[in-house]
Design an enzyme around this catalytic site. Sequence first.
Site, mmCIF file in Angstrom:
data_model
loop_
_atom_site.group_PDB
_atom_site.id
_atom_site.type_symbol
_atom_site.label_atom_id
_atom_site.label_comp_id
_atom_site.label_asym_id
_atom_site.label_seq_id
_atom_site.Cartn_x
_atom_site.Cartn_y
_atom_site.Cartn_z
ATOM 1 N N TYR A 148 0.838 -1.204 0.000
ATOM 2 C CA TYR A 148 0.000 0.000 0.000
ATOM 3 C C TYR A 148 0.870 1.250 0.000
ATOM 4 C CZ TYR A 148 -3.077 3.498 2.292
ATOM 5 O OH TYR A 148 -3.785 4.621 2.633
ATOM 6 N N LYS A 152 1.149 4.205 -2.759
ATOM 7 C CA LYS A 152 0.834 5.602 -2.446
ATOM 8 C C LYS A 152 2.008 6.518 -2.772
ATOM 9 C CE LYS A 152 -3.402 5.238 -0.854
ATOM 10 N NZ LYS A 152 -4.537 5.797 -1.617
#
Length: 258
Positions: A148, A152
Site C-alpha cells: 500500500y 501511495k
Amino acid sequence: MTHSVAIVTGAAGDIGRAIARRLGDDHDVVLLADIDSEAADKAALEIGDSTRFVPIACDVTDAKSVAELAAAAAARGVVRTLVNNAGAARAVSLHETTPEIWRADNALNLEAAFLCFRAVEDMLKESRGSVVNIASVNGMNVFGHPAYSVAKAGLLHLTRLIAVEYGKFGIRSNAVAPGTVRTQAWEARAAVNPQVFEEARRWYPLQRIVNPDDVANAVHFLAGSMAAAISGVCLPVDCGLTAGQAELARTFSQSSHY
C-alpha cells in the site's frame, strides 16, 4: 449551460462520502463511484438530492468499468474534478506481503488512478479542471503496509507527472495525504480496544487524529479557485504527524548525553 461534474471513487466509505458531500457545494453533479453498488446507493441517499448525488457501480481496477464511469459522467456534463479516493491496505509487513497482495494493492491504489485520469482527461482539458489524489502519510514515510505504501508513493509521483505534463491544458493535479482517519474501521478497533484512540493520538502533535471532514475540506480547497496557482503538491492532513513527534523528541532529549 453545461453542468460541472465531480467524480469521487471509493465514495461509499467515510472519507469518500465526506468528500462527495463537500464537493456538492460547488459542483452541479457529483458521481459517487464504488465497487459496492448498494453501499454507493446508501451513501448518495444519506447526502441528499438524488439528481445531484448520483451513485454508480465501478471497479476502478478494470479499464472497461472505468470507461463506463467516464461515459456516465459525460452524459451529465463535463468533469471538472476527479478525486481518486478508492484504496485499501492489506499485509502489515513486507514479510507477510505475497506477490498477489503486492499486485492487488498497486492495482487499486496506483494503477486505478491512472486509469481514471486517462478516461476523463479530455473532459478535464475542456473544463481546465482538477485532479486530487488521496495518498497517505504511508507514501511519505514508513508506517507499515508496504505494498500500500509503495503504491501511495507512486501515486504522489503520478500526481506530479500529471501536473507537469498537463499543466499546459490548465489541468491542476494535487494530492492529499491523510494520517490516521477516524472511520468505521477505526471505530471497530475501538470496540475491541477502547484505548486505541488514546494510544494513537500521542503520536500526533495536535493530540487527535484526523476525521473525514478534515480530508474533505482539504480536497475542496485544492479542487477550487482558491488553489488556482497550486499544482503538483502533496498536502499532508495528518494533525502534524509528518512534521515530527514530540514523544520521540522528548525521549531522545532525555536520553542524550554530551
